[in-house]
Design a protein around this motif. Structure first.
Motif, PDB file in Angstrom:
ATOM      1  N   SER A  47       0.835  -1.207   0.000  1.00  0.00           N
ATOM      2  CA  SER A  47       0.000   0.000   0.000  1.00  0.00           C
ATOM      3  C   SER A  47       0.860   1.244   0.000  1.00  0.00           C
ATOM      4  O   SER A  47       0.548   2.246  -0.644  1.00  0.00           O
ATOM      5  CB  SER A  47      -0.919   0.010   1.212  1.00  0.00           C
ATOM      6  N   GLN A  91      -7.307   0.653  -0.214  1.00  0.00           N
ATOM      7  CA  GLN A  91      -7.550  -0.604   0.483  1.00  0.00           C
ATOM      8  C   GLN A  91      -8.825  -0.545   1.312  1.00  0.00           C
ATOM      9  O   GLN A  91      -9.591  -1.482   1.346  1.00  0.00           O
ATOM     10  CB  GLN A  91      -6.357  -0.932   1.382  1.00  0.00           C
ATOM     11  N   ASP A 168      -5.978  -1.352  -4.751  1.00  0.00           N
ATOM     12  CA  ASP A 168      -5.373  -1.975  -3.579  1.00  0.00           C
ATOM     13  C   ASP A 168      -6.318  -3.048  -3.075  1.00  0.00           C
ATOM     14  O   ASP A 168      -7.360  -2.742  -2.509  1.00  0.00           O
ATOM     15  CB  ASP A 168      -5.100  -0.934  -2.493  1.00  0.00           C
ATOM     16  N   GLU A 169      -5.977  -4.281  -3.313  1.00  0.00           N
ATOM     17  CA  GLU A 169      -6.755  -5.434  -2.893  1.00  0.00           C
ATOM     18  C   GLU A 169      -8.235  -5.325  -3.242  1.00  0.00           C
ATOM     19  O   GLU A 169      -9.084  -5.286  -2.361  1.00  0.00           O
ATOM     20  CB  GLU A 169      -6.619  -5.620  -1.380  1.00  0.00           C
TER      21      GLU A 169
HETATM   22 MG   LIG Z   1      -2.093  -2.755   2.129  1.00  0.00          MG
END
Ligand SMILES: [Mg+2]
Ligand SMILES: Nc1ncnc2c1ncn2[C@@H]1O[C@H](COP(=O)(O)OP(=O)(O)OP(=O)(O)O)[C@@H](O)[C@H]1O
Lengths: 260, 367
Positions: A47, A91, A168-169
């Motif tokens: 991140s 995220q 992010d994810e």
């Molecule tokens: Mg992360």
């Protein structure tokens, strides 16, 4: 694919939080129309890498070029212009909690573009439907499930038809069917619009399905950057461990590392 | 021109280059004019389109919709490759996504909701008060424990760091009141009674009131914001799920430190206000320190000081409970935190004044 100059090029990125070094000389590049997966254990700096690349944090040293322009050298106006060319989904979503999903997208579009209201409306509704949230137009983010927030953030990142998106994810907290749906959406957008994607993910399945190249971080260092198939031939222990899902014998030692 | 009308049968609209904002709008206007001209059939030809984007697709979909309503048979042909895929993705998504009405609350319903909400809030407030009193003043004697570590941390923040501002405000207020009253009493040559007036006012009323307002602004808001943020980030849910009682863990330490800090700050405030008047009396009105001092000591009664401290204790409870109550009922995200924080300070000051008025009324009735 590798013929054109890279859309994004990061060289020797070093970054600190206070005195703690989080990224240690990370280099990679992303070609037009490519999907790059950034993998690595939790807390290894993925991140953080993303936040530096999109200009939210300033690196200690190293350079970042987007569309061949050094983002450190851009003034605010030039940077704003670049910002409309990429989309980001954080995220934890990063949605504006006081606005409905519809208004979250509308705000981004109206800030940068002056479309007719019907056109903006069509774009918003279509983008929400692409991530499967057509029924949730006027719901506030705080009333959504975790996975729905993720998808909404994705829709917002896509609102302006960016050429490059950072996720992010995106699939953390999603069921396998929805996650596969998002992978399919990314592939579809790449095929149809030539979208370039940088995606942080732990999902080996989705890495396998979508990624062209893989950047693997470990404790702030890039330990692998290359094509999927090369992983099997790599002799790096951590890398093979990650991709064969071996339980981590080094878990305890690593935690000790982190603490001191 | 990148949108061309070819006059054959059927009519052909050929788009070349990209289907984005400009060409999209042109295509849309062309279709509009065909509808106006009552044509019955048109083919939109996209085989020469290389790039599309959402805006172009939105115009295309809008043109299709208008054509359908206007009785124009519009067919889209010839798109290839990426553009074809994106157009089909965009239009199928849009077709799935019907415009939904925004939630709208009617006027009377709105009033009804407000009344119910008010009752619900009163109930919530009452419950929190009961729980707080139980966990703060009953449970400790049943050996259910207190988190003392939390009490000291809070005490430093609520009490020690407020000393400076409380002193300054009360010194200034002491000077103001002394000067105002001196201007009146001077007419009767009775400036010495300023000492009585300031002493009684500060011990009985003003020290506690000003301290209450300063602490409400400093710590009442902080309490509300802290708890609200914890609720938003699901920390309170986490506490509950692990078997911690939120009142015991979050509210009680604040009650204890507030109950210790408020009276202490109030005593400092009394000293500050009374000494400010003393300075003014001695150096400005030229009254001897001894005379002013004796006059002040005579006005300083245990009864008044006790009353002031009792009030400060009430204010302490008000500030903590109002702050926690507002913090715990936050809705939404960052904006919600802001709203409950503001609300908590306003409610604090309102209730502080109400409590002061109740004390005043009680003392009128009893004498
Ligand atoms: Mg992360
Ligand atoms: N704001 C911050 N201040 C200080 N340290 C931070 C901050 N954010 C992250 N870190 C530290 O930097 C390191 C990398 O964090 P980062 O969030 O980049 O990890 P990550 O790879 O994204 O992990 P995950 O997969 O769990 O999301 C961690 O050790 C973390 O403790």
């Amino acid at each position: 694919m590798a013929k054109r100059a890279p859309i994004l090029e990061v060289k020797d990125l070093v970054a600190h939080y206070g005195t703690i070094k989080v990224l240690d000389g990370v280099s990679f590049d992303v070609q037009h129309g490519e999907i790059l997966a950034v993998c690595g254990a939790s807390g290894c700096g993925k991140s953080t890498l993303l936040k530096h690349v999109i200009g939210l944090l300033k690196p200690t040293s190293g350079t970042i070029h987007m569309w061949r322009r050094d983002i450190a050298s851009l003034d605010e106006e030039q940077f704003n212009e670049i910002q409309t060319r990429f989309g980001v989904s954080f995220q934890s979503g990063g949605l504006f909690n006081s606005l409905s999903l519809y208004d979250n997208l509308a705000m981004v579009i109206n800030e940068h573009k002056k479309y007719e209201p019907e056109i903006t409306d069509a774009i918003i509704r279509s983008k929400l439907a692409m991530v499967g949230l057509e029924h949730a137009q006027h719901i506030l983010p705080s009333e959504l499930s975790g996975g729905m927030k993720k998808r909404a953030a994705l829709a917002r990142a896509l609102a302006l038809d960016p050429e490059l998106v950072f996720f992010d994810e995106p699939s953390a907290g999603l069921d396998p069917i929805t996650a596969a749906g998002l992978d399919e959406l990314l592939l579809n957008l790449r095929r149809s619009l030539g979208l370039t994607v940088v995606v942080v993910t732990h999902e080996l399945n989705s890495v396998h399905n979508v990624a062209d190249r893989i950047l693997m971080l470990d404790r702030g260092k890039a330990i692998f950057f290359g094509l999927q198939d090369e992983i099997e031939h790599s002799d790096n222990e951590r890398l093979r461990q990650f991709f064969s899902r071996q339980a981590d014998a080094a878990m305890t030692t690593r935690n000790v590392d982190v603490e001191d | 021109m990148a949108v061309e009308l070819e006059n054959r049968d059927p009519l052909l609209l050929r788009v070349t280059g990209d289907l984005s904002e400009d060409n999209g709008r042109e295509l849309f206007t062309a279709v509009e004019s065909l509808i106006a001209a009552k044509r019955d059939r048109v083919v939109v030809e996209l085989s020469a389109v290389e790039v599309v984007d959402s805006v172009g697709c939105a115009y295309l979909c809008r043109a299709q919709e208008h054509a359908r309503k206007g009785g124009l048979a519009l067919s889209v042909l010839g798109a290839r490759g990426g553009p074809a895929q994106f157009i089909s993705l965009f239009s199928s998504s849009l077709a799935r996504s019907k415009p939904l009405p925004r939630p709208h609350v009617g006027f009377l319903e709105g009033i009804g909701d407000k009344v119910f909400a008010a009752f619900a809030e009163i109930k919530q407030f009452g419950l929190l008060m009961v729980e707080t009193i139980y966990w703060s003043f009953i449970a400790p004697f049943e050996k259910k424990g207190v988190r003392w570590a939390g009490v000291w941390d809070e005490g430093y923040e609520i009490g020690f760091r407020a000393v400076g501002i409380v002193m300054i405000i009360n010194v200034l207020l002491g000077l103001i009141i002394a000067m105002l009253s001196a201007a009146q009493l001077k007419m009767f040559n009775a400036e010495i009674y300023v000492a009585d007036l300031v002493t009684i006012a500060f011990t009985r009323e003003l020290a506690a009131l000003m301290t209450g307002i300063v602490v409400a602004a400093r710590s009442g808001s902080a309490i509300a914001a802290e708890l609200a943020t914890m609720v938003v980030q699901e920390e309170v849910d986490a506490l509950k799920s692990m078997g911690f009682n939120p009142t015991k863990y979050l509210v009680t330490p604040k009650i204890f430190s507030m109950v210790i800090c408020m009276p202490a700050l109030t005593i400092l405030a009394m000293v500050a206000g009374i000494s400010a008047a003393f300075m003014l009396g001695v150096f400005q009105f030229g009254i001897s320190a001894e005379v002013w001092g004796t006059q002040t000591m005579n006005a300083l009664t245990v009864e008044n000081i006790t009353l002031g401290l009792a009030k400060s204790l009430c204010y302490a409870l008000v500030i903590v409970i109002v702050g926690c109550h507002n913090g715990l009922r936050v809705k939404g995200g960052a904006r919600g935190v802001g709203i409950v924080t503001t609300r908590s300070v306003v409610m604090d000051i309102f209730f502080i004044i109400v409590v002061a008025a109740l004390f005043a009324a009680a003392s009128v009735i009893t004498t």
